[in-house]
Motif scaffolding. Structure first.
Motif, PDB file in Angstrom:
ATOM      1  N   ARG A  79      73.377  25.564  18.265  1.00  0.00           N
ATOM      2  CA  ARG A  79      74.356  24.536  18.646  1.00  0.00           C
ATOM      3  C   ARG A  79      75.500  24.422  17.647  1.00  0.00           C
ATOM      4  O   ARG A  79      76.496  23.745  17.918  1.00  0.00           O
ATOM      5  N   TRP A  84      78.305  28.645  21.177  1.00  0.00           N
ATOM      6  CA  TRP A  84      77.932  27.402  21.866  1.00  0.00           C
ATOM      7  C   TRP A  84      79.169  26.565  22.173  1.00  0.00           C
ATOM      8  O   TRP A  84      79.315  26.036  23.275  1.00  0.00           O
ATOM      9  N   SER A  85      80.064  26.455  21.209  1.00  0.00           N
ATOM     10  CA  SER A  85      81.271  25.643  21.400  1.00  0.00           C
ATOM     11  C   SER A  85      82.164  26.205  22.499  1.00  0.00           C
ATOM     12  O   SER A  85      82.922  25.460  23.128  1.00  0.00           O
ATOM     13  N   ARG A  92      77.140  23.273  28.638  1.00  0.00           N
ATOM     14  CA  ARG A  92      76.416  22.745  27.477  1.00  0.00           C
ATOM     15  C   ARG A  92      75.493  21.599  27.879  1.00  0.00           C
ATOM     16  O   ARG A  92      74.369  21.491  27.384  1.00  0.00           O
ATOM     17  N   ASP A  96      71.594  21.661  27.350  1.00  0.00           N
ATOM     18  CA  ASP A  96      70.992  20.621  26.511  1.00  0.00           C
ATOM     19  C   ASP A  96      69.809  19.976  27.218  1.00  0.00           C
ATOM     20  O   ASP A  96      68.791  19.664  26.592  1.00  0.00           O
TER      21      ASP A  96
END
Length: 306
Positions: A79, A84-85, A92, A96
């Motif tokens: 993360r 991931w960004s 996301r 999650d």
């Protein structure tokens, strides 16, 4: 006092018995070097992870943080990455949710112990909901593909695992020309519900992009907008076809977005999806915003032909 240990033993690892008879473990590299205490229980996976961290000089995780080398630790590191960004907020959020359930059942398990069989078992536990099974695989593939490239794990356990089979009726039903005609008959030009359909139908935008699309994105008959799926890094260009221009001119539209609610304010993606589904139901159309995208490309291409 420092007790002798059976040999061979891990290098630089020492055991000490305190005055109260408690056994504690330390790593000391070289004479005169500081001692690094290993707090995990000897023989546990956490012990090995802390020992290797002490040898490499890697700081121990803070109290309450995932133990080094566990699946929870791996997910936390993932993360923090640019990979991931770069995922869209929607992706996301989905992953999650998957990770939340994974952490509950296997967060303390060493990531090195996650095998292909482990991943397949996770997929099969979700067999009753193929969409969730696919989301689980996508999340774990992203995690372990990064971990393998970063050489945190030796191999990617998701390689070679098939996606769950689609059941009849899975997914969103595609729209037909009859669906479009029925919706347009119920919601003529001049209604906000007609604006909703025509923006989706003649731009091909996903719901999350369609609700942000407005006059500020259009110049000289061409719309340009950065897409949610790309993390707002890639832009698409959309010709505003005459039939769409007619609908937008009649409105009603919002000040910032073409798609708007009764008050004229922009709608959130989820709220719009619910309202559009209600409009479809009232028109006798078993459709959704997702279903419109499947006919939008064909419709726009046909409209663009001379």
């Amino acid at each position: 006092m420092i007790d002798a240990m059976p040999r061979p033993r891990p290098p630089h690892l020492q055991r000490q018995i305190t005055r109260r008879g408690k056994v504690v473990w330390y790593v000391r590299i070289g004479k005169g070097a500081p001692q690094i205490r290993i707090r995990a229980k000897f023989g546990a996976a956490d012990f090995t992870a802390e020992y290797e961290a002490a040898l490499s000089g890697t700081p121990r995780t803070k109290t309450g943080a995932p133990s080094l080398g566990t699946l929870a630790w791996l997910i936390a590191r993932y993360r923090e990455t640019a990979i991931w960004s770069s995922l869209s907020p929607t992706t996301r959020r989905k992953r999650d949710n998957i990770f939340l359930h994974v952490l509950e059942t296997a967060g303390a398990k060493p990531s090195a112990h996650i095998t292909t069989a482990t991943i397949m078992a996770g997929r099969d536990r979700r067999a009753a909901t193929p969409v969730q099974a696919r989301h689980f695989l996508d999340a774990m593939r992203g995690l372990f593909r990064w971990a393998a490239k970063a050489k945190i794990v030796k191999a990617d356990p998701t390689l070679g695992i098939d996606n769950p089979p689609h059941r009849q009726g899975d997914g969103f039903p595609p729209w037909t020309e009859d669906h479009v005609a029925a919706y347009q008959a119920r919601w003529p030009i001049g209604t906000r519900q007609r604006v909703w359909l025509d923006v989706l139908l003649y731009t091909g935008l996903r719901r999350g992009d369609a609700v942000r699309f407005g006059r500020q994105h259009v110049k000289d008959g061409i719309g340009t907008i950065k897409t949610e799926k790309s993390g707002f890094t890639l832009a698409v260009t959309i010709p505003i076809l005459p039939i769409l221009a007619e609908t937008l001119a009649a409105g009603p539209c919002g000040d910032l977005t073409f798609i708007a609610g009764e008050s004229g304010r922009p709608l959130k993606k989820k709220s719009f999806g619910n309202l559009f589904r209600d409009a479809c139901r009232e028109a006798g159309v078993p459709g959704s915003a997702h279903g419109v995208r499947k006919i939008a490309a064909t419709t726009a291409a046909n409209m663009a032909q001379p």
